[in-house]
Scaffold this motif. Structure first.
Motif, PDB file in Angstrom:
ATOM      1  N   TYR A   1      22.003  13.692  99.022  1.00 54.68           N
ATOM      2  CA  TYR A   1      22.110  14.005 100.303  1.00 54.68           C
ATOM      3  C   TYR A   1      22.870  15.423 100.397  1.00 54.68           C
TER       4      TYR A   1
ATOM      5  N   ALA B   1      27.787  17.314 104.839  1.00 57.43           N
ATOM      6  CA  ALA B   1      26.548  17.351 105.510  1.00 57.43           C
ATOM      7  C   ALA B   1      26.586  15.937 106.417  1.00 57.43           C
TER       8      ALA B   1
ATOM      9  N   TYR C   1      23.936  13.746 108.797  1.00 54.96           N
ATOM     10  CA  TYR C   1      22.423  13.231 108.799  1.00 54.96           C
ATOM     11  C   TYR C   1      22.321  12.541 110.139  1.00 54.96           C
TER      12      TYR C   1
ATOM     13  N   VAL D   1      14.902  10.448 108.192  1.00 50.82           N
ATOM     14  CA  VAL D   1      15.764  11.664 108.906  1.00 50.82           C
ATOM     15  C   VAL D   1      15.211  12.280 109.949  1.00 50.82           C
TER      16      VAL D   1
ATOM     17  N   ARG E   1      19.542  17.180 110.124  1.00 53.18           N
ATOM     18  CA  ARG E   1      20.736  17.353 109.572  1.00 53.18           C
ATOM     19  C   ARG E   1      21.160  18.660 109.487  1.00 53.18           C
TER      20      ARG E   1
END
Lengths: 543, 61
Positions: free
Chosen positions: A502, A509, A511, A519, A522
């Motif tokens: 990830y 990050a 998401y 997803v 992001r």
């Protein structure tokens, strides 16, 4: 009579008269699913889990006759886990990783799927379709017992449909005569020969392959390893191919390519099958023939996967060759994609145009599957003399040189579809993140202290969106009316797999994850406006 | 990198003879199979898909 023969001979959802049949005005249902195969049942379970009232009708009342689809890939198993019945399938199924390829009288190479560690589900399991359907029916019954709005009607055959502006009128025939129903949505999971598609006069265009395959499922005590064995031009089936694959309960799938110009009756004669099996496996084998069938196939799809309030999923929408196990596996990805969208549309949270993204994303998937499956078929059955010369050259070289092995194509096994270019995606704002988790991709699984990540992702009782915040603070007051939005916060150093799957080169990050675990967007950090815009986009409200 | 279509083999006659000699004594079917293996080996050696596409186009005379 073996245990598994009984499964497909016992009516699991026998016909019973329903008050709808005596109603003076046709009863109205939110969703009517036509076809209680793997795709129809999975869709119905997904919808019912989220509280969408769903009725499944089928002209039969039993699970699939014979093993049919036997190879289920990791992504569909993850989907089934979200539906509450993935683990049972794996427990019953046969897990395999090794494949061997034979050419003429010798093995030319073997491959190992080498599944990456740290995933709840294996790369593939083999499981007879009748077991698969049996588990799905059991799960539907379990939901029913919990009060979920799901029902099944066997021996209910759809005979006509009439599309209205806000519903579909159905005519259904039963052993006690016809009746009518209204459905807000009709989902045709009625297979490659889809009667619904025919009733609407919709095209199903593609390539026809002039070839026949004889399937024999035999029960035998054999000490062959749990591997996929594929033969090109073997001595026991000259000029053709053959496949051997293990299923649970000592059932072996044996598949002979037999060419176009055949005498079906003669081929299906048990004496002929016996001759073939002995030539392949030796004169001494002891077996019981459980099921045999001859199939042909085509690679084709519908131009659009929905027409007004009629939606197509699985083989009714797209058909591929069996090489690569892309039939049922892609059908389950259809339902995964469709269920949450229908729920949000039904609730008024998303516009009806969200359904266009079902077409966009799953046609993308179908094209990928058709391309792969057509290429496999062309390798297995070369269309010209030159094509055969190259095919044989690849096989000969693959025995000696590694470079030639990637050219060998006995089926490109089903991998999860990544919705690149989907209208629901927000352009990638974390390019230094791993490509495998880019917008459109299904979330990669990984182990956490208390289970697996995918067990916490996606929608189960609601079409839930989630923010997976890795080293990013998300304010507690983030909420969207009518939508279940959950924040899952993880420390960047929670596990090495989190970094690898990830973060990539990124330090932090965020998401945005859809109810189907794909997803949507992001970023490296939190920005309220960006999240809201991406969410609106993922709901089909073009920002 | 792009496909070389100018002189690139210093000893043209020698290289050409190797190719012809390799087919000596082979039946048509054996030669066809040999050529196919050779093309696959060279294609892999080149690796670059653009160059391969250019070569395929150049072969269409």
């Amino acid at each position: 009579m073996t245990a598994q023969t009984k499964i497909f001979e016992t009516p699991l959802y026998p016909y019973a008269r329903h008050p709808d049949q005596d109603a003076t005005t046709p009863a109205r249902h939110t969703a009517v699913v036509v076809g209680a195969g793997p795709v129809g049942l999975a869709l119905a379970i997904d919808l019912a889990q989220m509280g969408v009232e769903v009725l499944v009708i089928d002209d039969n009342d039993k699970v699939s006759f014979g093993s049919r689809a036997i190879c289920f890939a990791k992504r569909p198993l993850e989907i089934l886990d979200r539906l509450g019945c993935g683990v049972e399938m794996v427990d019953k199924g046969v897990v395999w990783n090794l494949g061997k390829v034979f050419f003429d009288d010798r093995q030319v190479y073997e491959f190992n799927l080498l599944p990456e560690k740290g995933h709840k589900f294996p790369a593939f399991i083999n499981l007879q379709q009748y077991y698969f359907e049996d588990y799905l029916v059991a799960r539907a019954r379990e939901l029913q017992a919990e009060g979920a709005p799901i029902s099944l009607r066997g021996k209910n055959k759809l005979t006509a449909i009439d599309q209205q502006s806000d519903h579909v009128m159905l005519e259904i025939d039963t052993p006690e005569g016809p009746y009518r129903l209204r459905a807000d949505w009709l989902i045709a999971c009625d297979g490659a020969g889809s009667p619904v598609r025919r009733m609407l006069g919709l095209d199903f265009v593609g390539e026809v392959f002039q070839d026949n395959f004889l399937i024999a499922d035999v029960v035998m005590e054999a000490d062959f390893p749990t591997e996929r064995w594929f033969w090109f031009d073997p001595p026991f089936n000259r000029g053709q191919s053959a496949l051997l694959h293990k299923q649970p309960d000592n059932v072996w799938r044996i598949d002979f390519q037999i060419g176009w110009d055949i005498d079906r009756e003669k081929e299906l004669d048990p004496a002929n099958i016996d001759k073939r099996l002995k030539a392949m496996l030796g004169e001494d084998i002891q077996y019981e023939l459980e099921w045999s069938s001859i199939y042909t196939f085509q690679c084709r799809r519908m131009e659009k996967f929905h027409d007004g309030r009629v939606i197509f999923a699985g083989d009714s929408a797209h058909q591929v060759s069996p090489f690569g196990a892309r039939g049922a596996n892609s059908g389950l990805q259809d339902t995964d994609n469709l269920a949450w969208k229908l729920k949000l549309i039904q609730d008024g949270t998303a516009p009806e145009s969200l359904l266009d993204s079902y077409d966009a994303e799953r046609i993308h998937g179908a094209k990928e599957n058709i391309l792969n499956s057509t290429r496999s078929t062309d390798f297995i059955t070369p269309k010209s003399e030159t094509s055969r010369i190259f095919r044989d050259a690849v096989l000969d070289l693959s025995e000696r040189h590694d470079f030639a092995r990637p050219f060998v194509n006995s089926g490109r096994l089903s991998v999860p579809c990544i919705y690149d270019g989907s209208p629901l995606n927000t352009p990638d704002a974390l390019p230094e993140g791993p490509a495998r988790a880019r917008p459109g991709a299904p979330c990669p699984d990984l182990p956490l202290a208390d289970g697996f990540l995918l067990e916490r992702l996606g929608g189960r009782t609601a079409p839930r969106f989630q923010l997976l915040a890795i080293g990013v603070d998300v304010p507690a007051d983030l909420a969207v009316p009518g939508l279940d939005l959950e924040v899952i916060a993880l420390a960047p150093d929670a596990t090495p797999a989190l970094t690898e799957r990830y973060l990539g080169e990124a330090q932090t990050a965020l998401y945005l994850i859809r109810p189907d675990q794909h997803v949507a967007a992001r970023w490296p950090g939190f920005d309220r406006a960006q999240v809201e815009t991406a969410l609106a986009r993922a709901l089909g409200k073009e920002a | 990198m792009s496909l070389i279509l100018t002189r690139n083999t210093p000893h043209a006659d020698d290289v050409y003879q190797r190719l012809i000699d390799a087919h000596e004594g082979k039946t048509k079917a054996e030669s066809d199979a040999f050529n196919a293996r050779l093309i696959l080996i060279l294609m892999n050696h080149i690796g670059d898909e653009t160059v391969i596409a250019e070569a395929l186009a150049a072969a269409e005379i």
